[in-house]
Structure formats: C-alpha cells, structure tokens
Scaffold this motif. Sequence first.
Motif, short mmCIF file in Angstrom:
data_model
loop_
_atom_site.label_atom_id
_atom_site.label_comp_id
_atom_site.label_asym_id
_atom_site.label_seq_id
_atom_site.Cartn_x
_atom_site.Cartn_y
_atom_site.Cartn_z
N ALA A 1 0.86 -1.18 0.00
CA ALA A 1 0.00 0.00 0.00
C ALA A 1 0.90 1.23 0.00
O ALA A 1 1.76 1.38 0.88
N LYS A 2 0.70 2.11 -1.00
CA LYS A 2 1.56 3.28 -1.11
C LYS A 2 0.79 4.42 -1.78
O LYS A 2 0.20 4.24 -2.85
N ASP A 3 0.80 5.58 -1.15
CA ASP A 3 0.17 6.78 -1.70
C ASP A 3 -1.29 6.54 -2.08
O ASP A 3 -1.77 6.98 -3.14
N GLY A 4 -2.03 5.82 -1.24
CA GLY A 4 -3.44 5.63 -1.47
C GLY A 4 -3.81 4.58 -2.48
O GLY A 4 -4.98 4.44 -2.84
N SER A 5 -2.84 3.83 -2.98
CA SER A 5 -3.13 2.76 -3.93
C SER A 5 -2.36 1.51 -3.53
O SER A 5 -1.54 1.53 -2.61
N VAL A 6 -2.64 0.41 -4.21
CA VAL A 6 -1.95 -0.85 -3.95
C VAL A 6 -1.07 -1.19 -5.15
O VAL A 6 -1.58 -1.34 -6.27
N GLN A 7 0.22 -1.29 -4.92
CA GLN A 7 1.16 -1.61 -5.99
C GLN A 7 1.49 -3.10 -5.95
O GLN A 7 1.69 -3.68 -4.88
N ILE A 8 1.56 -3.72 -7.13
CA ILE A 8 1.91 -5.12 -7.27
C ILE A 8 3.28 -5.20 -7.93
O ILE A 8 3.48 -4.70 -9.04
N VAL A 9 4.23 -5.83 -7.24
CA VAL A 9 5.61 -5.90 -7.72
C VAL A 9 5.89 -7.31 -8.24
O VAL A 9 5.65 -8.31 -7.54
N THR A 10 6.40 -7.39 -9.48
CA THR A 10 6.86 -8.65 -10.05
C THR A 10 8.35 -8.54 -10.33
O THR A 10 8.97 -7.52 -10.04
N ALA A 11 8.92 -9.56 -10.92
CA ALA A 11 10.36 -9.55 -11.20
C ALA A 11 10.71 -8.51 -12.26
O ALA A 11 11.85 -8.05 -12.32
N SER A 12 9.73 -8.12 -13.09
CA SER A 12 10.05 -7.23 -14.21
C SER A 12 9.29 -5.92 -14.21
O SER A 12 9.58 -5.05 -15.02
N ASP A 13 8.31 -5.75 -13.32
CA ASP A 13 7.47 -4.56 -13.43
C ASP A 13 6.76 -4.26 -12.11
O ASP A 13 6.74 -5.08 -11.20
N THR A 14 6.18 -3.07 -12.04
CA THR A 14 5.32 -2.67 -10.93
C THR A 14 4.01 -2.14 -11.50
O THR A 14 4.02 -1.25 -12.35
N CYS A 15 2.89 -2.74 -11.08
CA CYS A 15 1.57 -2.37 -11.60
C CYS A 15 0.68 -1.95 -10.44
O CYS A 15 1.07 -2.00 -9.27
N THR A 16 -0.54 -1.53 -10.76
CA THR A 16 -1.48 -1.05 -9.75
C THR A 16 -2.69 -1.97 -9.67
O THR A 16 -3.29 -2.29 -10.71
N TYR A 17 -3.04 -2.37 -8.46
CA TYR A 17 -4.26 -3.15 -8.22
C TYR A 17 -5.34 -2.17 -7.79
O TYR A 17 -5.13 -1.34 -6.90
N THR A 18 -6.53 -2.25 -8.43
CA THR A 18 -7.57 -1.24 -8.20
C THR A 18 -8.33 -1.44 -6.90
O THR A 18 -9.02 -0.54 -6.44
N GLY A 19 -8.24 -2.64 -6.31
CA GLY A 19 -8.93 -2.88 -5.05
C GLY A 19 -8.11 -2.43 -3.85
O GLY A 19 -7.04 -1.82 -3.99
N SER A 20 -8.63 -2.73 -2.68
CA SER A 20 -7.93 -2.36 -1.44
C SER A 20 -6.97 -3.47 -1.03
O SER A 20 -6.98 -4.57 -1.57
N MET A 21 -6.14 -3.16 -0.03
CA MET A 21 -5.20 -4.15 0.48
C MET A 21 -5.95 -5.31 1.13
O MET A 21 -5.55 -6.47 1.02
N THR A 22 -7.07 -5.02 1.78
CA THR A 22 -7.88 -6.07 2.42
C THR A 22 -8.46 -7.00 1.36
O THR A 22 -8.49 -8.23 1.54
#
Length: 453
Positions: free
Chosen positions: A365-386
């Motif tokens: 959780a960072k800056d009001g959004s949820v970031q998903i980290v993979t080996a090659s990229d960082t993307c955004t998940y639109t749902g909440s951390m819960t």
Amino acid sequence: MTWSLALTLAYRLSMVATAAFILSRMPALGRILSRQLTPRDKLLLTLALGGMGIVGTYAAVPIHGALANSRVVGVMVAGLLGGPLVGAGAGLIAGIHRYLLGGFTAFSCALAAVAEGALGGLVQHYYRRGPIPWHVALLAGLAGETLQMAIILATARPFGEAWALVQIIGPPMIIVNSIGVAIFMVIVKTAAEQRERIAACQAQQALRIATQTLPFLRHGLNRESAEQTARIIYNSVKLAAVAITNGQEILAHVGRGDDHHHPGTPILTSATLKALATGEVQVAQTRDEIGCQEKNCRLASAVVVPLKRREVTIGTLKLYHDRAEAVERVAGLLQAKRHRIKKLPVEKNGEIRLLDYQDIIFGRAKDGSVQIVTASDTCTYTGSMTELEARLNSEGFLRVHKSFLVNLNQVQGVLPWFKGTYWLVMGDPKKTQIPVSKSQLKELKSILGLEAS
C-alpha cells in the motif's frame, strides 16, 4: 440471378445463429476462447463444425451441376476457434461428404473445404490478441471463399463451365458466407462476454463476503467467529441455512433448523465427514444424507465446502437448501471455482493486465493505492489491500505488515533486527526488505519453521 442467389443463401444462414447459440451453451466455451482446449474439446469441435459444414451443403442451391452453399461457415469457424488441425479436420469431414455427392466440382469443393478450414486455423494461430474479432473473421471469410473460387477454376473441368459457375456463385457466396462467419463469431464472443459479466458479479459478491468475514476468521475458528461468519453469508446469499463446523462439532447454524441444529452437536452428515477427510467439496442431495433426526426438518440438501488453513482442513462451511435439486447448480459453481484461472487483474499505463499469482512477489500500500511488484514490473491493483489479502491469502501469501502482502515462495531471506523484530528479503531485482509486524511474527515463524525468540 446473382443477387437473388445471395438472398436465398442469406435466408438459409439462420442455421449459423442456431449453431452459434448451441456452441455458446457448451461448458467448453471458456476453454475454446482462451485457447486451452483439451484433446476431447478439439475432437468435439471438429465433429460438430464438420457436421455444420455438411448441413451447409444440404442447404445448398443447385446451379449448373454444382452447389451454391454455406459449407465454408462451419469449417472456417472450426479453424478460427480451434486452430489449423481442428479447421482442417472439420473441412475434411465436410469435404469428403461433398465429394461423395458427385458433380464436376466435387473434388474442387472437397479440396477447398480442407484448405479453408486450415486457413481459418492459421488466422487463429497468428492472431495472438485473444478471441478473433468480427472484422478479422469477416476478412478471413472473404479470403477463404476467394480461395475456393480459385481452386474451382484451377481444378474443375471443363474450364468453361467452371468459369461460368464462378461468375454466378462467386460474388454471393463470397459476400454472404463471409458475413455468416463474422456473425457466428460475434454471437459466440457475445455469449462469452455475458458469462464473464455474470462470473464477475459472482466473484464480486464472493469477495465482498470474504472481506466482511475475514476480520472474524482472523481470530480462529471458534463459536463466536463461526456465528458471525455464518450470519454474514446467510444475509448475503439466498439459502435456507448456513452452518460452520470444526473437525468434530457444529460451531454455528443460522437459518432454518436452528431450533434443533444446535452448536456443540456432533457432526452427523456423511458428506461433512467426507469433506473433512478428503478436503474436497461434497454434496448431500437427500434428507438421509444430511442425517438430521428431526422428522419435521425442512432442510433437503446441502453443499459442504472444506475450510482450510495452509492446505490443512480445519472445518466445513455447509450451505443448506430446502429443495433437493437446488444443490446441483451450486455444486457445479463451486467445482468450477476450483478450476478458475489464478490471475490478478492489474493496471499499467491505462492497460489491464492479468498476472499469474505465482509471478507476484509482493503487494504494498503506497500513496493511497496498492502496488503489485513482479520480477520485471510494478503495476497497480484497483482494489484495497484487504481485498487483495482475501483473494491471495489461500495462495501462499501472507500479510506480514499493514502495508505489505508477500508471496511466501518469493522470500529469499530473513534478517533479525532490534528488539526481536524481523525483515524479509524478497526475490525482486532490488532485493526489497519488508518489515514484519509483531502481530504476524508468530504465524510467520510457524510457517517458515523458525525457532521462537
């Protein structure tokens, strides 16, 4: 003659809509459009669409010793959905049938059927962006029917009769059958999208239930948490009753039968005992299988779902109905859920991507959004951390901190820190270090087999 023939062929294209509707009801539709066909799926698709090609031949209009037909629709669709082998196979079935009917174009049309099916398969093979859209299907149909006319001119004899025939049947068959192929693909794709919308609504409801029940189940499976969880599910889903058990007794029962299905009662249902033993969904389809001793009990059937913690079955969730036939659909949905593709939708530069669960290293959780980290990229998940935790908790992920959910299979090291705290070293290129909260430290140590400090 040419346009009246086109109209006649168009009238007979009603079979396209019928066949597309039948195909859209097949359980294998999802596998077909996602290109994950089993050998059985390919065989059934070949036979079904080869048969459709034969029907297209029987619906033909006799012209100068030949047949103006819609055979191409079945064989081209076979290729567009199943690939070159399926397309060629369907073409072979329809082609052999056409050859046996005779006529001076018998061999030419049989050869063209196989070629058009294979052409549709090649389009499917090289089009990698998902299901074939209608405009690509239309162009494929135009190319296929043009190829058929070229094969007739190249192989049918006498050439003069072949040329005269192509002048009459060429334009209407090329136009009408190409539209038929496009219509077929539109109907199938629309049906698949409708299924996805329904599945998305069901998944959203399941996620909402999981999000509501997670705070109670965090405290373990006991009578209090079971009661709260069962009541949430009962109020969210149209059921006769909901019950939760541990390995020995009923912990909670909400709904019909709560006057005699009391907490603390030993488990009597054979399906429940089997679910605990096997860890698989079970169905009780009769009152005898439910095992209730109360003569006036109105619970007629149940679906029993094992509750697991780290792949160990610790209890069951029982969904009761007052009609025996009601469980058939519920059981089918639950079994289908077990085979659901495990992918997470994320956003990157305005594009929706689907990540395999195993490729996710951690979420934060960072800056009001949820970031998903993979080996090659960082993307955004639109749902909440819960919501992310509810989705991935049973897939080898653990929320080690209020801001971090980690893939335990991607943990490469554990760093002891001050005052008995720990940091995890993750497997991304940056070797990100993630703090472990004290509330999660005991569970993490248990999972990783670390000695208590």
